[in-house]
Structure formats: C-alpha cells, structure tokens
Design a protein around this motif. Structure first.
Motif, PDB file in Angstrom:
ATOM      1  N   ARG A   1       0.759  -1.177  -0.216  1.00 50.74           N
ATOM      2  CA  ARG A   1      -0.040  -0.028  -0.024  1.00 50.74           C
ATOM      3  C   ARG A   1       0.819   1.278  -0.080  1.00 50.74           C
ATOM      4  O   ARG A   1       0.386   2.284  -0.632  1.00 50.74           O
TER       5      ARG A   1
ATOM      6  N   ILE B   1      -5.780   5.825   2.843  1.00 53.32           N
ATOM      7  CA  ILE B   1      -5.504   4.525   2.321  1.00 53.32           C
ATOM      8  C   ILE B   1      -4.475   3.762   3.462  1.00 53.32           C
ATOM      9  O   ILE B   1      -4.782   2.811   3.892  1.00 53.32           O
TER      10      ILE B   1
ATOM     11  N   ARG C   1      -6.319   3.043   6.616  1.00 48.72           N
ATOM     12  CA  ARG C   1      -7.498   2.227   6.504  1.00 48.72           C
ATOM     13  C   ARG C   1      -8.824   2.735   6.616  1.00 48.72           C
ATOM     14  O   ARG C   1      -9.714   1.980   7.082  1.00 48.72           O
TER      15      ARG C   1
ATOM     16  N   VAL D   1     -11.415   3.465   2.458  1.00 46.74           N
ATOM     17  CA  VAL D   1     -10.469   3.302   1.654  1.00 46.74           C
ATOM     18  C   VAL D   1     -11.260   3.226  -0.212  1.00 46.74           C
ATOM     19  O   VAL D   1     -10.537   3.686  -1.187  1.00 46.74           O
TER      20      VAL D   1
ATOM     21  N   CYS E   1      -9.825   5.521  -3.134  1.00 48.91           N
ATOM     22  CA  CYS E   1      -9.416   4.825  -4.329  1.00 48.91           C
ATOM     23  C   CYS E   1     -10.173   5.369  -5.578  1.00 48.91           C
ATOM     24  O   CYS E   1      -9.661   5.813  -6.814  1.00 48.91           O
TER      25      CYS E   1
ATOM     26  N   SER F   1      -9.887  -4.038  -0.152  1.00 46.76           N
ATOM     27  CA  SER F   1     -10.836  -3.202   0.651  1.00 46.76           C
ATOM     28  C   SER F   1     -12.107  -4.125   0.694  1.00 46.76           C
ATOM     29  O   SER F   1     -12.866  -4.020   1.719  1.00 46.76           O
TER      30      SER F   1
END
Length: 266
Positions: free
Chosen positions: A27, A81, A84, A87, A91, A131
């Motif tokens: 990530r 991201i 967490r 997410v 994106c 995710s």
C-alpha cells in the motif's frame, strides 16, 4: 524439477514470514506517486498553476482550483488509504485524479505515459478489491451468493492493467540482452495476466522493476534545478507504485478469475 520445487517452497516460506508486513509495504509503495505529486503541488504551486493557466487558457481562478484539487485529493487519499479509513472512496478519488491529470497534461496523446497511468489505475483496482474483501470479512458467517465476483473481476482487471507498465519497458533492438530481456519479460507478463504461477511471476517482476527503477531513474544523482531531475523523479515514483500493485498480487494472490484458481477445481 527438484530446483523448481525448491523455488516454490522458498516462495511459500518467504510469504509466510512477510504475510503481516507485505500488504502494508504494498500500500505504501502504491500510493507513493500520489504522495510525491501532492507534495510537489505544494512546493511548485505557482509553476503548476501558471502551466495549467497558459496551456488551457482557463484563467487564474480555475488553474488555482485545479492545483488545490490535486493537492488535497492526492494527499487526502493517501492518508485515508494508509489509515485504512474509507479506502473505497479514497480509491475512487485517486481514479478521478488520474483521469483529470491524463486530460490536463495531455497524457492521452502520449502512449507511453497513458499506459503507465493505466497501470497505476490497475494498482488502485487491486487495492479496491482488497478493501472489498476486508469489508466482506466483517460479516463472517453471512452467506454471500456470488458477491465476490466483482472483486474477482477487479483483480483480473488490475493484473491486466499492471502489465501495461512492462510493455513500456520493452526495447525493440537486435542486441542479445534486449532480446533476452524482452522474451523473459513477456513470459512473466503473460503469466501474471492469465494468473498462472502468479505469485512467483509477480515477485520476479518486482525484483526486475526494482533493479530497472534504481538504475535508470536515479533522480538523486541529477541536480534539482535540471528538468531531468523532475522527469526521473516522476518516473521513479510511478514505477514504485506499480511495484506496490505487484506486491499486492504477491500478498493476496490472483483472485478467482485465474488459472491458479481453476487448477484447484481440476
């Protein structure tokens, strides 16, 4: 055959040891280009705004809004991201940034940069799939009637888009090293795309890309005032993001739409 078996057992051991850390590293690598670009928007605020204003003749206000949107969108997405949180929204926001920059910087007409941007989108697709699987695992025990299929197709799309990065690295000349590199690279690309021996192929591509990235994109060796410094820096972090996408493939596997998964049914 014995050598092949030992390679697979070594890979399994490597994955067991790195299982906890690999997704986090993936990530971090994946968002590195957005992080670098967001920071660059801050430090090159006037240059970026003037470029957009001159290129599109859109006026001071709209050019400022463009730079501000890129700065907040990219840095905000990276924070979400890495922490967490939200997410999927992060994106989608970064997908929007890629699309916006593709048009604003006329990347649409440069095949090499367009393919690299698509590869970056492939990495985000894999992150989105990851995710989704985390969201599903929160409802353990609840039946899922084919709900995982969008995730599987996201993983397939992500894998296929990721390999576009490698097509920009192929050299079409007659030297022995270039021919060998093209043959090996193409074989690994095909393996990742169809999902056969995926983790081993993806890990090999990670090592190959790392070597190429540090050798050809060593921006730290070029003085900061030279245009080549910024060009190599952009290339370096974009390649690092694709490495992050491949590390996600290594960590999570190819997904349901792959030969590796179909083999289990046979």
């Amino acid at each position: 055959l014995a050598d092949l078996v030992s390679h697979f057992s070594s890979l399994s051991q490597f994955l067991r040891v790195t299982k906890q850390y690999l997704p986090h590293l993936a990530r971090l690598c994946l968002i590195s280009t957005f992080l670098e670009d967001g920071i660059r928007m801050w430090f090159q605020w006037n240059e970026q705004r003037d470029y957009i204003e001159a290129t599109w003749n859109c006026g001071y206000f709209l050019a400022t809004c463009f730079v501000l949107l890129n700065l907040i969108g990219q840095l905000g997405g990276c924070v979400l991201i890495l922490s967490r949180n939200f997410v999927q929204y992060a994106c989608f926001g970064l997908f929007g940034i890629i699309a916006l920059q593709t048009v604003a910087y006329s990347i649409l007409w440069d095949l090499k940069f367009l393919m690299r941007n698509l590869a970056l989108g492939g990495g985000l697709l894999l992150l989105l799939a990851e995710s989704r699987s985390e969201g599903k695992s929160m409802f353990a025990g609840v039946p899922s009637m084919g709900e995982s299929s969008p995730k599987q197709y996201m993983q397939l799309g992500g894998r296929v888009l990721l390999v576009l990065m490698f097509m920009t690295l192929l050299h079409f000349d007659s030297s022995f090293f270039s021919i060998l590199q093209n043959m090996v690279g193409t074989a690994l690309i095909i393996l990742v795309a169809i999902g056969f021996k995926t983790k081993l192929a993806a890990l090999t591509l990670v090592v190959w890309l790392l070597a190429i990235n540090f050798y050809f994109n060593a921006f730290w060796t070029i003085p900061a005032y030279k245009p080549m410094h910024d060009f190599l820096k952009y290339d370096f972090f974009q390649t690092t993001s694709v490495i992050g996408g491949l590390l996600l493939v290594v960590a999570l596997g190819p997904g349901g739409v792959s030969m590796d998964e179909k083999k289990k049914e046979w």
